[in-house]
Design a protein around this motif. Structure first.
Motif, short mmCIF file in Angstrom:
data_model
loop_
_atom_site.label_atom_id
_atom_site.label_comp_id
_atom_site.label_asym_id
_atom_site.label_seq_id
_atom_site.Cartn_x
_atom_site.Cartn_y
_atom_site.Cartn_z
N LEU A 68 52.45 25.91 33.89
CA LEU A 68 53.46 26.20 34.89
C LEU A 68 54.17 27.52 34.58
O LEU A 68 54.31 28.38 35.46
CB LEU A 68 54.47 25.05 34.95
CG LEU A 68 55.54 25.08 36.06
CD1 LEU A 68 56.08 23.67 36.30
CD2 LEU A 68 56.72 26.00 35.72
N CYS A 69 54.61 27.68 33.34
CA CYS A 69 55.35 28.88 32.97
C CYS A 69 54.46 30.12 33.07
O CYS A 69 54.89 31.18 33.52
CB CYS A 69 55.92 28.75 31.56
SG CYS A 69 57.17 29.99 31.18
N LYS A 70 53.21 29.98 32.67
CA LYS A 70 52.27 31.11 32.74
C LYS A 70 52.08 31.56 34.19
O LYS A 70 52.09 32.75 34.50
CB LYS A 70 50.93 30.72 32.12
CG LYS A 70 49.99 31.90 31.91
CD LYS A 70 48.78 31.46 31.10
CE LYS A 70 47.87 32.65 30.81
NZ LYS A 70 46.71 32.25 29.99
N GLN A 71 51.91 30.60 35.10
CA GLN A 71 51.74 30.94 36.52
C GLN A 71 53.02 31.53 37.09
O GLN A 71 52.99 32.45 37.92
CB GLN A 71 51.34 29.69 37.32
CG GLN A 71 49.94 29.19 37.03
CD GLN A 71 49.53 28.06 37.95
OE1 GLN A 71 49.84 28.07 39.14
NE2 GLN A 71 48.83 27.07 37.40
N PRO A 80 65.01 32.74 33.52
CA PRO A 80 64.94 32.24 32.14
C PRO A 80 64.47 30.79 32.08
O PRO A 80 64.88 29.96 32.90
CB PRO A 80 66.38 32.37 31.64
CG PRO A 80 66.99 33.42 32.50
CD PRO A 80 66.35 33.28 33.84
N VAL A 81 63.61 30.49 31.10
CA VAL A 81 63.04 29.15 30.94
C VAL A 81 63.35 28.62 29.54
O VAL A 81 63.03 29.26 28.54
CB VAL A 81 61.52 29.14 31.16
CG1 VAL A 81 60.94 27.76 30.85
CG2 VAL A 81 61.19 29.55 32.59
N LEU A 82 63.99 27.45 29.51
CA LEU A 82 64.20 26.73 28.25
C LEU A 82 63.24 25.54 28.24
O LEU A 82 63.29 24.68 29.11
CB LEU A 82 65.64 26.23 28.15
CG LEU A 82 65.96 25.29 26.98
CD1 LEU A 82 65.81 26.02 25.65
CD2 LEU A 82 67.39 24.74 27.10
N GLY A 100 55.39 32.70 28.23
CA GLY A 100 56.55 33.28 28.89
C GLY A 100 57.83 32.49 28.76
O GLY A 100 58.83 32.81 29.41
N VAL A 101 57.84 31.45 27.91
CA VAL A 101 59.06 30.68 27.67
C VAL A 101 60.06 31.56 26.90
O VAL A 101 59.67 32.36 26.06
CB VAL A 101 58.74 29.41 26.86
CG1 VAL A 101 60.00 28.72 26.40
CG2 VAL A 101 57.88 28.48 27.69
N ASP A 102 61.34 31.40 27.20
CA ASP A 102 62.36 32.22 26.55
C ASP A 102 63.03 31.54 25.37
O ASP A 102 63.45 32.20 24.42
CB ASP A 102 63.44 32.61 27.57
CG ASP A 102 62.87 33.48 28.68
OD1 ASP A 102 62.62 34.65 28.43
OD2 ASP A 102 62.64 32.94 29.78
#
Length: 230
Positions: A68-71, A80-82, A100-102
């Motif tokens: 999901l994060c990669k897409q 921003p993603v935790l 791509g997670v922060d």
């Protein structure tokens, strides 16, 4: 936060107990929440609506958190993603950062820590600089839009790689020490060197790989610098 100062969060979590705890906690702070219990719905919501931050589980039905994060990043979304996960080991953390997670927290988690991390991510993402463009060589950073172009080509950066590049451009062509990068980006919650290395790898893939002349150099045992030669 948004112009109304209301925190807007997207929670993507299939465990009803966990999502309920998170929703109750942030609703008590008058946050605006949206929720998805599977990866496909979460991706759709993240791509079509504006959020200040996303809380993302790894083990999701239909589409896992890593994918999901990669897409999300591939589509140009820089929210921003935790990431929250029970898979609290080094390999999974590095995989998350590469997607791509922060930031990253293992379960079980402390709500006050999540709250602090979320607000730190949002503050970092928004930056605290005057609205203007910064340039070095053929790189142009539009600070108001959080966008970076090199030779007219838009670079797809995560909030963290964006902030690292912003720091390097401000200091260019001087060497920026690893410790300074870590302190500026992560403050009192520093990651391991492996995490910084992962973010620098992502940055180099966007900044240098598509172009003939590389700009990002590693200064062994010291740090990193940008250079530009016509």
């Amino acid at each position: 936060m948004t112009e109304s100062n209301t925190l807007k969060l997207l929670i993507i979590e299939d465990n009803k107990d966990v999502s309920g705890i998170l929703c109750d906690f942030f609703e008590a702070q008058d946050a605006e929440l949206d929720f998805a219990d599977n990866g496909e719905l979460g991706l759709s919501l993240a791509q079509h609506y504006d959020f200040d931050a996303i809380i993302l589980d790894v083990m999701l039905p239909k589409l896992d958190g890593f994918s999901l994060c990669k897409q999300l990043r591939s589509s140009g979304c820089s929210t921003p993603v935790l990431m929250l996960t029970a898979l609290d080991n080094k390999e999974d953390q590095l995989q998350g950062f590469e997607c791509g997670v922060d930031d990253y927290l293992g379960k079980p988690f402390d709500l006050d820590v999540i709250n602090a991390r979320i607000h730190a991510l949002i503050k970092r993402h928004r930056g605290r600089v005057a609205p203007e463009n910064l340039c070095f060589g053929d790189v142009i950073i539009d600070i108001t839009k959080h966008e970076v172009h090199r030779k007219g080509i838009k670079l797809i950066l995560t909030p963290t790689t964006y902030q690292i590049l912003l720091l390097l451009v401000k200091e260019a062509p001087k060497v920026v020490k690893r410790e300074h990068i870590i302190d500026t980006i992560w403050g009192s919650s520093p990651p391991t060197n492996d995490v910084l290395r992962s973010h620098m790898y992502q940055l180099r893939n966007q900044l240098d790989k598509p172009f003939e002349k590389p700009m990002l150099s590693t200064v062994p045992k010291i740090g990193f610098r940008l250079h530009f030669n016509e």
